[in-house]
Design an enzyme around this catalytic site. Structure first.
Site, PDB file in Angstrom:
ATOM      1  N   CYS A 160       0.846  -1.197   0.000  1.00 48.91           N
ATOM      2  CA  CYS A 160       0.000   0.000   0.000  1.00 48.91           C
ATOM      3  C   CYS A 160       0.883   1.249   0.000  1.00 48.91           C
ATOM      4  O   CYS A 160       1.814   1.357   0.810  1.00 48.91           O
ATOM      5  CB  CYS A 160      -0.906  -0.002   1.222  1.00 48.91           C
ATOM      6  SG  CYS A 160      -1.864   1.521   1.423  1.00 48.91           S
ATOM      7  N   TYR A 324     -10.174  12.100  27.302  1.00 51.42           N
ATOM      8  CA  TYR A 324      -9.926  11.056  26.302  1.00 51.42           C
ATOM      9  C   TYR A 324      -8.432  11.074  25.944  1.00 51.42           C
ATOM     10  O   TYR A 324      -8.048  11.119  24.785  1.00 51.42           O
ATOM     11  CB  TYR A 324     -10.756  11.269  25.035  1.00 51.42           C
ATOM     12  CG  TYR A 324     -12.245  11.408  25.236  1.00 51.42           C
ATOM     13  CD1 TYR A 324     -13.073  10.280  25.228  1.00 51.42           C
ATOM     14  CD2 TYR A 324     -12.842  12.649  25.410  1.00 51.42           C
ATOM     15  CE1 TYR A 324     -14.444  10.407  25.388  1.00 51.42           C
ATOM     16  CE2 TYR A 324     -14.211  12.770  25.585  1.00 51.42           C
ATOM     17  CZ  TYR A 324     -15.007  11.653  25.573  1.00 51.42           C
ATOM     18  OH  TYR A 324     -16.376  11.778  25.737  1.00 51.42           O
ATOM     19  N   GLU A 345      -8.772   9.005  31.044  1.00 46.81           N
ATOM     20  CA  GLU A 345      -8.955   7.987  30.005  1.00 46.81           C
ATOM     21  C   GLU A 345      -9.687   6.795  30.616  1.00 46.81           C
ATOM     22  O   GLU A 345      -9.371   6.380  31.741  1.00 46.81           O
ATOM     23  CB  GLU A 345      -7.585   7.544  29.451  1.00 46.81           C
ATOM     24  CG  GLU A 345      -7.616   6.356  28.517  1.00 46.81           C
ATOM     25  CD  GLU A 345      -8.501   6.565  27.309  1.00 46.81           C
ATOM     26  OE1 GLU A 345      -9.325   5.682  27.040  1.00 46.81           O
ATOM     27  OE2 GLU A 345      -8.359   7.610  26.647  1.00 46.81           O
ATOM     28  N   ASP A 398     -10.134  15.253  22.917  1.00 46.49           N
ATOM     29  CA  ASP A 398      -9.868  14.585  21.643  1.00 46.49           C
ATOM     30  C   ASP A 398     -10.630  13.268  21.650  1.00 46.49           C
ATOM     31  O   ASP A 398     -10.064  12.197  21.873  1.00 46.49           O
ATOM     32  CB  ASP A 398      -8.357  14.347  21.480  1.00 46.49           C
ATOM     33  CG  ASP A 398      -8.007  13.725  20.132  1.00 46.49           C
ATOM     34  OD1 ASP A 398      -8.894  13.612  19.267  1.00 46.49           O
ATOM     35  OD2 ASP A 398      -6.837  13.345  19.942  1.00 46.49           O
ATOM     36  N   CYS A 425     -11.678  14.013  14.875  1.00 47.26           N
ATOM     37  CA  CYS A 425     -11.392  13.238  13.666  1.00 47.26           C
ATOM     38  C   CYS A 425     -12.646  13.076  12.812  1.00 47.26           C
ATOM     39  O   CYS A 425     -12.607  12.386  11.790  1.00 47.26           O
ATOM     40  CB  CYS A 425     -10.814  11.870  14.016  1.00 47.26           C
ATOM     41  SG  CYS A 425     -11.916  10.845  15.005  1.00 47.26           S
TER      42      CYS A 425
END
Length: 468
Positions: A160, A324, A345, A398, A425
């Site tokens: 890849c 997070y 977390e 995040d 994201c």
């Protein structure tokens, strides 16, 4: 119009998933692999009331922004047929449109607060992590590759162009070992066979390689033979076996056994000057296990985290919460410029890794807490001396692709932190969450997209929220 009709479309727009959009007979049609500016012949595959889906059959006139993909399997990467300049424009527009359509922000406001997207110097060979499913071809030979879109059919590919050269070397060794010793690939339908996936991680700064074989069993036949072939690769540091005997789409099981070398590899991130993004300052080193969450593009991660640090506006006097926090990647970036950082977390192993990462970097002004942010944060401020535990000055968040938990958002709003830095994201869930923050007394001050994933539709975004 009906299914299987051939139609001619001029592509005028693109959807969030990278499909080209053209109009025919008053309806919008989504065409995968078509680029804005293309004139194409497409076959109607599905019709809805006001839109449809069509398959690209022929490019009658190519867009000036169309390029020849660098990989024969380019259909797996949604934007590989677009020039990189066009990819960046698409991603900038994707974030903007989500903020307007989902977040309900006015376009002129977004134009004012949104900064130019941060692109990559080299939009290929950037991934430091790859998970290859293992299967068999029509002749019964073991193959590795990736899943075809929306299926679990494996398209064989060991090279890849988004990954590192070590991937192909590792896969050839594993496949050769399987063939020589008659070791079976796992069959999802039959729930039989041994080897399910090969997970490879690479430290761009350290040059270290980790290989984790994911198997439907606790041992590999002739383990030593595989180890002897892998360990000679330059940079090989860790070889392990992960056991996953569940009927699940989750790649890794709960138990991992090191069969050679170390249980972790290391990598490092450097602070960058956000004016031109050249590296400055000392590096922060991280220990990475097979299960660790660690951004897959280290060069762009440095830019993203440096932006987050700039948005946080730290002077050395602030108390910062990083929600997070994973293995502490952002927390340790922040700690060098803050008075105190608390990382939260929910995954205990990640918290243990974060503590080790703080120790190996000699960073003492950071504390990591295991649990849900919406439970840890209010409990922390409900106990102890209020003078010692003032409200946080800055919160950095995040979250995973699904965005923030609603209760977590409400908790952050109640703290009345001066600034919240949201790293996302997924711009759709980002836009949804930003509306919640703004309805709760915050306002968006800065927005900047960072391209972490060249050739794909995915994009990271960093947002600064200030308290009204």
């Amino acid at each position: 119009m009906k299914k299987n009709d051939l139609i001619t479309l001029t592509i005028e727009d693109m959807g969030a998933d990278g499909a080209g959009i053209g109009r025919y007979g008053g309806m919008a049609f989504f065409v995968k692999d078509a680029v804005i500016g293309d004139t194409v012949t497409a076959k109607i595959m599905k019709l809805k009331k006001t839109y449809g889906y069509a398959r690209l059959m022929e490019i009658k006139e190519a867009s000036p922004e169309r390029v020849e993909p660098r990989c024969m399997y380019a259909r797996a990467c949604q934007l590989a047929q677009m020039s990189y300049t066009s990819q960046l424009a698409f991603k900038q527009n994707k974030v903007k449109n989500h903020l307007i359509r989902i977040g309900g922000f006015e376009e002129r406001f977004i134009d004012r607060v949104m900064e130019p997207i941060v692109g990559m110097e080299e939009p290929f060979f950037y991934r430091n992590k790859a998970q290859f499913p293992i299967g068999t071809d029509n002749l019964g030979n073991p193959v590795a590759g990736f899943y075809a879109g929306r299926t679990h059919h494996i398209v064989a590919n060991t090279n890849c162009v988004l990954g590192v050269a070590a991937n192909e070397q590792v896969l050839k060794i594993v496949l050769g070992y399987m063939k020589e010793y008659g070791i079976s690939a796992y069959d999802e339908r039959m729930q039989k066979g041994l080897i399910r996936h090969v997970l490879i991680r690479y430290g761009f700064d350290s040059g270290e390689i980790m290989v984790c074989i994911v198997a439907n069993g606790t041992r590999l036949p002739e383990e030593s033979a595989l180890v002897e072939r892998l360990r000679v690769l330059e940079g090989m540091k860790s070889i392990s076996l992960n056991t996953n005997m569940q009927n699940t789409n989750v790649v890794l099981g709960e138990h991992t056994r090191v069969i050679w070398g170390e249980p972790v590899i290391t990598d490092a991130l450097y602070l960058r000057d956000t004016a031109d993004f050249h590296r400055i300052g000392e590096k922060t080193v991280y220990r990475i296990s097979p299960q660790s969450f660690y951004q897959v593009n280290p060069f762009q991660t440095e830019k993203l985290y440096s932006l987050a640090l700039e948005y946080a506006g730290l002077t050395g006097k602030e108390t910062v919460w990083d929600l997070y926090c994973g293995i502490g990647t952002i927390s340790l970036f922040l700690a060098r410029s803050a008075k105190q950082v608390y990382g939260v977390e929910v995954v205990p192993q990640a918290v243990a890794d974060a503590k080790q990462n703080a120790a190996i970097n000699g960073i003492g002004n950071v504390e990591f807490l295991a649990g849900k942010a919406e439970e840890i944060l209010p409990a922390f401020y409900a106990s102890g001396d209020l003078e010692e535990r003032k409200r946080p000055d800055v919160i950095v968040v995040d979250p995973p692709r699904k965005g923030c938990d609603r209760m977590c958002i409400e908790t952050m709003i109640r703290t009345q932190a001066e600034r919240i830095v949201y790293v996302s994201c997924d711009s759709a869930t980002l836009a949804r969450d930003l509306r919640e923050f703004c309805d709760g007394g915050y306002e968006v001050e800065r927005v900047r997209a960072v391209d972490q994933f060249g050739q794909t539709v995915h994009v990271e975004t960093c947002v600064l929220l200030g308290r009204k």
